[in-house]
Design an enzyme around this catalytic site. Structure first.
Site, PDB file in Angstrom:
ATOM      1  N   CYS A   6       0.786  -1.246   0.000  1.00  0.00           N
ATOM      2  CA  CYS A   6       0.000   0.000   0.000  1.00  0.00           C
ATOM      3  C   CYS A   6       0.811   1.286   0.000  1.00  0.00           C
ATOM      4  O   CYS A   6       0.756   2.066  -0.942  1.00  0.00           O
ATOM      5  CB  CYS A   6      -0.940   0.029   1.189  1.00  0.00           C
ATOM      6  SG  CYS A   6      -2.112  -1.320   1.171  1.00  0.00           S
TER       7      CYS A   6
ATOM      8  N   HIS B 161      -1.846   5.867   2.534  1.00  0.00           N
ATOM      9  CA  HIS B 161      -1.887   4.875   3.603  1.00  0.00           C
ATOM     10  C   HIS B 161      -2.170   5.636   4.897  1.00  0.00           C
ATOM     11  O   HIS B 161      -1.538   6.648   5.164  1.00  0.00           O
ATOM     12  CB  HIS B 161      -0.561   4.120   3.686  1.00  0.00           C
ATOM     13  CG  HIS B 161      -0.666   2.910   4.556  1.00  0.00           C
ATOM     14  ND1 HIS B 161      -1.309   1.767   4.143  1.00  0.00           N
ATOM     15  CD2 HIS B 161      -0.252   2.679   5.815  1.00  0.00           C
ATOM     16  CE1 HIS B 161      -1.270   0.876   5.115  1.00  0.00           C
ATOM     17  NE2 HIS B 161      -0.630   1.401   6.142  1.00  0.00           N
TER      18      HIS B 161
END
Ligand SMILES: *[C@@H]1O[C@H](CO)[C@@H](O)[C@H](O)[C@H]1NC(C)=O
Ligand SMILES: *[C@@H]1O[C@H](CO)[C@@H](O)[C@H](O)[C@H]1NC(C)=O
Ligand SMILES: *[C@@H]1O[C@H](CO)[C@@H](O)[C@H](O)[C@H]1NC(C)=O
Ligand SMILES: *[C@@H]1O[C@H](CO)[C@@H](O)[C@H](O)[C@H]1NC(C)=O
Ligand SMILES: *[C@@H]1O[C@H](CO)[C@@H](O)[C@H](O)[C@H]1NC(C)=O
Ligand SMILES: *[C@@H]1O[C@H](CO)[C@@H](O)[C@H](O)[C@H]1NC(C)=O
Ligand SMILES: *[C@@H]1O[C@H](CO)[C@@H](O)[C@H](O)[C@H]1NC(C)=O
Ligand SMILES: *[C@@H]1O[C@H](CO)[C@@H](O)[C@H](O)[C@H]1NC(C)=O
Length: 505
Positions: free
Chosen positions: A76, A130
């Site tokens: 991510c 994130h």
């Protein structure tokens, strides 16, 4: 030549009226190209079922669909940071989930921030950066004009790897992505009047959490994937000749409550296979979660249409990286295999892509920032110099606007670059970095010492991989040590080490 093509597209975009286009920016978490729009030999794996994704497929029919687009690093935060800053992990210096590029790489301008600086109202929700203080200073406040919306996740606390949620349960406790879609509808209604009057365009970013684990989704999506119709991966074994550093240990999957009754040992090891019953349940949960994401994307697109904004709004959709669902015996992402590095991306430009376009040119996710900037007619981005740590705005990608005029253009990028770090002894860490290129036919990877200098030491290698997609599209056999591939291997090694600047023609 590109300038002429570029001018033609821009003319189509901005020529008719002064009004600037809005942007609706979707992200899905852990979504490999399991979409109807990527079926047949574009599907991630031959053992995938037919996908039920009518809304994203509908979007694809009026978009440029990038069939071969690759992320910088298949996890991510490094991937999203790269897309959102338009720079690569070795520049952002974000290789894990614990570092914020503004603190470790440079104070780099993001996509929403640049739109904000150019007068857009920028609203973000769900998972775009994130989350958390360490990875993004809590969703990078500089990027947004409005307060960020996160939503509440009451299901993940259950520690269930998969959970089909009934209608009654959802009425009582809405799923996180349902809340995010609701907020997107509310936001579109709020930004619509000024966008329509031409007073202020919007950049609305909607990040859905599925199909990331834990796989919780409305029960009704399971019916598209009956268990007895699902298959085990046809390559439920690790690649022949794969070096150990290429492996990601997925033992985390064994920490969920509904996996416990299987009493598993050695989960995460090379060539480890889950029992068939569990494998199929996990695959069904992933596919059902994809259909749930499709449903949420559909709700937001329908609202855009109902508000009369669709013709004035550029829509982009991407998954932050690919995923392994048992192929190679591998699960999750965190590798440089094709399945982890290739992810879906599509861009709809009203008036340009209305009848749908498809390209199989090699594209990198780092290319999205300069592309959206060109499509919206914002001041063009410059290519970053070798050391751009002090430069707020520049890109290490290349605008793919020319593909909107000619998806079959010749002389396009001939390789994409991805990377993934590994610690020693199977741990996470930066001891060794796998650098990988995908050319038209091959995937070539070198695992080089990375620590302590945090750059590759090409004379200290821990593994080499060469997969030949011409004869082995699933990357089941590493040919790196095969004498007949020696010449090719040294050519690919040169290209890999020369780096992305030398293919970015
Ligand atoms: C980063 O850049 C933004 C403008 O792009 C500025 O507002 C901010 O103060 C800068 N932060 C630091 C730490 O330099
Ligand atoms: C994994 O299984 C494959 C297929 O059986 C085999 O060729 C390969 O050597 C195995 N890998 C390891 C590291 O044992
Ligand atoms: C995978 O990781 C788990 C947890 O850290 C560890 O116990 C296990 O030994 C690892 N497996 C392999 C094959 O390295
Ligand atoms: C799953 O299948 C295995 C046989 O492969 C069986 O032993 C086990 O009981 C099954 N588990 C469940 C929860 O159905
Ligand atoms: C949007 O554009 C399409 C194609 O150009 C056109 O057919 C349609 O009428 C337009 N819709 C609106 C609401 O302007
Ligand atoms: C890039 O430049 C900055 C300051 O100009 C310097 O601190 C940094 O060490 C340089 N990075 C590299 C990799 O040379
Ligand atoms: C691009 O090439 C494909 C396959 O050769 C062809 O089907 C398609 O029509 C071409 N597209 C354009 C816009 O030229
Ligand atoms: C890609 O292009 C570069 C620069 O033109 C060239 O040096 C390289 O050999 C090409 N690689 C492949 C695989 O075609």
């Amino acid at each position: 030549m590109f300038n002429t093509i570029f001018a033609t597209v821009l003319l189509t975009l901005c020529g008719a009226q002064q009004r600037r286009k809005n942007v609706l920016f979707f992200v899905a978490d852990d979504l490999r190209p399991n979409l109807g729009a990527y079926s047949g030999h574009h599907a991630p794996s031959p053992s995938d079922p037919a996908m039920y994704t009518p809304n994203i497929d509908h979007l694809a029919q009026s978009s440029l669909v990038l069939q071969r687009s690759y992320v910088a690093q298949a996890i991510c935060s490094p991937s999203r940071t790269s897309v959102l800053t338009g720079r690569r992990p070795d520049t952002t210096r974000v290789w894990d989930l614990k570092h914020y590029w503004r603190l470790v790489g440079g104070n780099f301008t993001t996509i929403p921030q640049y739109f904000k600086e150019n007068g857009y109202r920028t609203v973000g929700m769900g998972k775009i950066f994130h989350p958390g203080k360490h990875a993004s200073g809590n969703n990078d406040p500089i990027s947004w004009t409005d307060p960020y919306f996160l939503g509440e996740d009451d299901y993940s606390k259950n520690r269930l790897l998969w959970q089909a949620v009934t209608e009654a349960e959802e009425r009582q406790t809405p799923l996180l992505d349902t809340q995010i879609a609701d907020f997107a509808l509310k936001t579109l209604n709020e930004v619509a009047p000024k966008a329509k009057s031409g007073e202020q365009p919007f950049f609305v970013a909607v990040g859905f959490h599925k199909p990331h684990t834990p796989w919780n989704y409305p029960e009704r999506f399971e019916k598209y994937y009956p268990l007895d119709s699902l298959e085990l991966p046809d390559n439920y074994f690790s690649p022949v000749g794969m070096p150990a550093f290429a492996w990601h240990n997925f033992s985390r999957l064994n920490t969920y409550k509904n996996v416990e009754p299987y009493h598993l040992h050695d989960v995460g090891a090379i060539n480890y296979t889950f029992p068939k019953n569990l494998t199929l349940l996990m695959r069904r949960a992933y596919y059902s979660s994809v259909s749930f994401t499709d449903y949420n994307v559909g709700r937001v697109l329908q609202e855009l249409d109902d508000l009369g904004l669709a013709n004035d709004t550029i829509v982009s959709f991407w998954g932050d990286h690919g995923y392994q669902l048992g192929e190679h015996c591998e699960w999750q992402k965190e590798t440089v295999f094709e399945l982890a590095t290739r992810a879906p991306m599509m861009v709809k430009v009203p008036g340009v892509t209305d009848s749908g376009m498809v390209t199989s040119q090699l594209v990198e996710f780092v290319d999205l920032f300069p592309t959206l900037v060109d499509l919206a007619g914002l001041p063009e981005m410059k290519l970053c110099p070798e050391n751009s740590s002090q430069i707020l705005l520049c890109t290490e990608g290349k605008s793919f606007v020319p593909l909107f005029t000619n998806p079959n253009i010749t002389g396009w990028k001939n390789a994409t670059f991805s990377q993934f770090p590994h610690g020693r002894n199977g741990r996470n860490g930066l001891d060794v970095m796998g650098y990988s290129i995908r050319t038209d036919r091959y995937r070539y990877t070198e695992w080089a010492t990375f620590k302590p200098h945090l750059k590759p030491e090409w004379n200290k290698l821990h593994g080499i991989e060469l997969y030949d997609h011409g004869i082995d599209p699933e990357e089941n056999r590493n040919w790196a040590q095969e004498p007949s591939y020696a010449n090719l291997r040294s050519q690919l090694s040169k290209q890999l080490r020369a780096g992305w600047r030398y293919v970015n023609v």
